[in-house]
Design a protein around this motif. Sequence first.
Motif, PDB file in Angstrom:
ATOM      1  N   ALA A 138     -80.781 -50.054 -72.002  1.00  0.00           N
ATOM      2  CA  ALA A 138     -81.972 -49.065 -73.095  1.00  0.00           C
ATOM      3  C   ALA A 138     -81.381 -49.953 -74.325  1.00  0.00           C
ATOM      4  N   LEU A 139     -80.390 -49.636 -74.416  1.00  0.00           N
ATOM      5  CA  LEU A 139     -79.457 -49.519 -75.563  1.00  0.00           C
ATOM      6  C   LEU A 139     -79.576 -50.802 -76.397  1.00  0.00           C
ATOM      7  N   ASP A 140     -79.574 -52.567 -75.501  1.00  0.00           N
ATOM      8  CA  ASP A 140     -80.129 -54.070 -75.300  1.00  0.00           C
ATOM      9  C   ASP A 140     -81.285 -53.556 -75.601  1.00  0.00           C
ATOM     10  N   GLY A 141     -82.118 -53.239 -75.803  1.00  0.00           N
ATOM     11  CA  GLY A 141     -83.884 -53.524 -75.569  1.00  0.00           C
ATOM     12  C   GLY A 141     -83.637 -53.574 -76.836  1.00  0.00           C
ATOM     13  N   LEU A 142     -83.339 -52.095 -77.000  1.00  0.00           N
ATOM     14  CA  LEU A 142     -83.127 -51.221 -78.634  1.00  0.00           C
ATOM     15  C   LEU A 142     -82.866 -51.999 -79.024  1.00  0.00           C
ATOM     16  N   ALA A 143     -81.800 -52.755 -79.079  1.00  0.00           N
ATOM     17  CA  ALA A 143     -81.303 -53.273 -80.117  1.00  0.00           C
ATOM     18  C   ALA A 143     -81.794 -55.463 -80.436  1.00  0.00           C
ATOM     19  N   ARG A 144     -82.551 -55.390 -80.060  1.00  0.00           N
ATOM     20  CA  ARG A 144     -83.426 -56.416 -79.339  1.00  0.00           C
ATOM     21  C   ARG A 144     -84.771 -55.554 -79.739  1.00  0.00           C
TER      22      ARG A 144
END
Length: 156
Positions: A138-144
Amino acid sequence: MAKAPKILLLNGPNLNMLGTRQPEVYGSATLADIEAMCHAHARGLGLALDFRQSNSEGEIVGWVQAAHGKNAGIVINPGAYSHTSVAILDALLAVEATIIEVHLSNIHRREAFRHHSYVSQAAHGVICGFGATGYLMALDGLARLIGGTKKDEKKV
Ligand code: DQA
């Protein structure tokens, strides 16, 4: 140096019981383990993380409201409130933030009452079924979606 985007990560009811709560469904990591993993991961992504848990719907609504104009993104595991709370949905719809919903378990493989999430209507992305790793995804997706301060990684 650019300021790290502020991310609010909210956990709903009973997630404070992780570790001992139905480990066959939710895994053996405690919420403190997940918090430590998320802080380390967020740091690597250039995100400033605020990690919280509450068993109270009203408290979660208040935290979401307070994110307006302050947090670039919200990651939320609403727990059972996913399936019941129009109030949390309305609060999420009222804030200008990128929202990712996360569930440890695959809610679509479970009882029918877990298949619908009100919160999904406000979410830009939903991750479920990956256990504690789902929080990092979720954090990866948000950062992207919002862009962290680490600009070296190629967006594909
Ligand atoms: C949960 C799934 C919900 O159905 C349940 O009520 C929870 C946890 C999950 O992370 O898999 O409390 O959100």
